[in-house]
Motif scaffolding. Sequence first.
Motif, PDB file in Angstrom:
ATOM      1  N   MET A   1       0.832  -1.208   0.000  1.00  0.00           N
ATOM      2  CA  MET A   1       0.000   0.000   0.000  1.00  0.00           C
ATOM      3  C   MET A   1       0.864   1.255   0.000  1.00  0.00           C
ATOM      4  SD  MET A   1      -3.261  -0.147  -0.275  1.00  0.00           S
ATOM      5  CE  MET A   1      -3.753   1.428   0.382  1.00  0.00           C
ATOM      6  N   ALA A   2       1.962   1.233   0.745  1.00  0.00           N
ATOM      7  CA  ALA A   2       2.857   2.395   0.778  1.00  0.00           C
ATOM      8  C   ALA A   2       3.467   2.641  -0.593  1.00  0.00           C
ATOM      9  CB  ALA A   2       3.950   2.182   1.830  1.00  0.00           C
ATOM     10  N   TRP A   3       3.949   1.584  -1.256  1.00  0.00           N
ATOM     11  CA  TRP A   3       4.530   1.751  -2.584  1.00  0.00           C
ATOM     12  C   TRP A   3       3.468   2.187  -3.595  1.00  0.00           C
ATOM     13  CZ3 TRP A   3       9.317   2.593  -3.533  1.00  0.00           C
ATOM     14  CH2 TRP A   3      10.290   2.075  -2.682  1.00  0.00           C
ATOM     15  N   THR A   4       2.256   1.660  -3.453  1.00  0.00           N
ATOM     16  CA  THR A   4       1.169   2.077  -4.334  1.00  0.00           C
ATOM     17  C   THR A   4       0.853   3.556  -4.127  1.00  0.00           C
ATOM     18  OG1 THR A   4       0.230  -0.153  -4.259  1.00  0.00           O
ATOM     19  CG2 THR A   4      -1.215   1.615  -5.001  1.00  0.00           C
ATOM     20  N   GLY A   5       0.795   3.985  -2.874  1.00  0.00           N
ATOM     21  CA  GLY A   5       0.556   5.395  -2.579  1.00  0.00           C
ATOM     22  C   GLY A   5       1.646   6.285  -3.118  1.00  0.00           C
ATOM     23  N   LEU A   6       2.892   5.825  -3.030  1.00  0.00           N
ATOM     24  CA  LEU A   6       4.015   6.590  -3.572  1.00  0.00           C
ATOM     25  C   LEU A   6       3.898   6.707  -5.094  1.00  0.00           C
ATOM     26  CD1 LEU A   6       6.693   8.008  -2.886  1.00  0.00           C
ATOM     27  CD2 LEU A   6       7.807   5.815  -3.274  1.00  0.00           C
ATOM     28  N   GLY A   7       3.538   5.622  -5.743  1.00  0.00           N
ATOM     29  CA  GLY A   7       3.362   5.655  -7.197  1.00  0.00           C
ATOM     30  C   GLY A   7       2.218   6.570  -7.624  1.00  0.00           C
ATOM     31  N   VAL A   8       1.119   6.516  -6.899  1.00  0.00           N
ATOM     32  CA  VAL A   8      -0.021   7.384  -7.213  1.00  0.00           C
ATOM     33  C   VAL A   8       0.339   8.848  -6.985  1.00  0.00           C
ATOM     34  CG1 VAL A   8      -2.362   8.014  -6.453  1.00  0.00           C
ATOM     35  CG2 VAL A   8      -1.781   5.622  -6.833  1.00  0.00           C
ATOM     36  N   SER A   9       1.109   9.122  -5.934  1.00  0.00           N
ATOM     37  CA  SER A   9       1.495  10.517  -5.676  1.00  0.00           C
ATOM     38  C   SER A   9       2.435  11.037  -6.763  1.00  0.00           C
ATOM     39  CB  SER A   9       2.132  10.655  -4.297  1.00  0.00           C
ATOM     40  OG  SER A   9       3.358   9.968  -4.232  1.00  0.00           O
TER      41      SER A   9
END
Length: 134
Positions: free
Chosen positions: A26-34
């Motif tokens: 989830m953290a990596w996904t959030g980083l990618g989305v940001s």
Amino acid sequence: TGPITLMITQIYILSLQLNIDFFALMAWTGLGVSIWSFLVSGLELSRHIALLTTFAHDVFAAFVSSIYVVDGITAVIGRFYLDGSPSRPLFALTISSALVIIAFALGSLRDPSSSRLFSRWARHLIADYALATA
């Protein structure tokens, strides 16, 4: 909202399949989305949204709806394999079928030829909240 819930659910399923920590994924996904959000805003790409037709919106709506339909049908069918007795799965199937029938019936009130039971604005209000009412 619905799409965010679906995304989190799919990320959780992916983390189970790949044996990866869910919160790390989830953290990596959030980083990618940001990163994508910064690129879109920095390059002012949102100004091009006027070039899109409603087709993209309709495709996304169909995609989200189909995921909910498939998940619902899978859950009801899965009950027949998990329970030893057919009574609980049949009850779930009956309730699910009744929900769909009532929602479609209330949603059809928007058509003026279907009913004169309520005033026009009341029919539209009921049709707008058909699924929640059912």
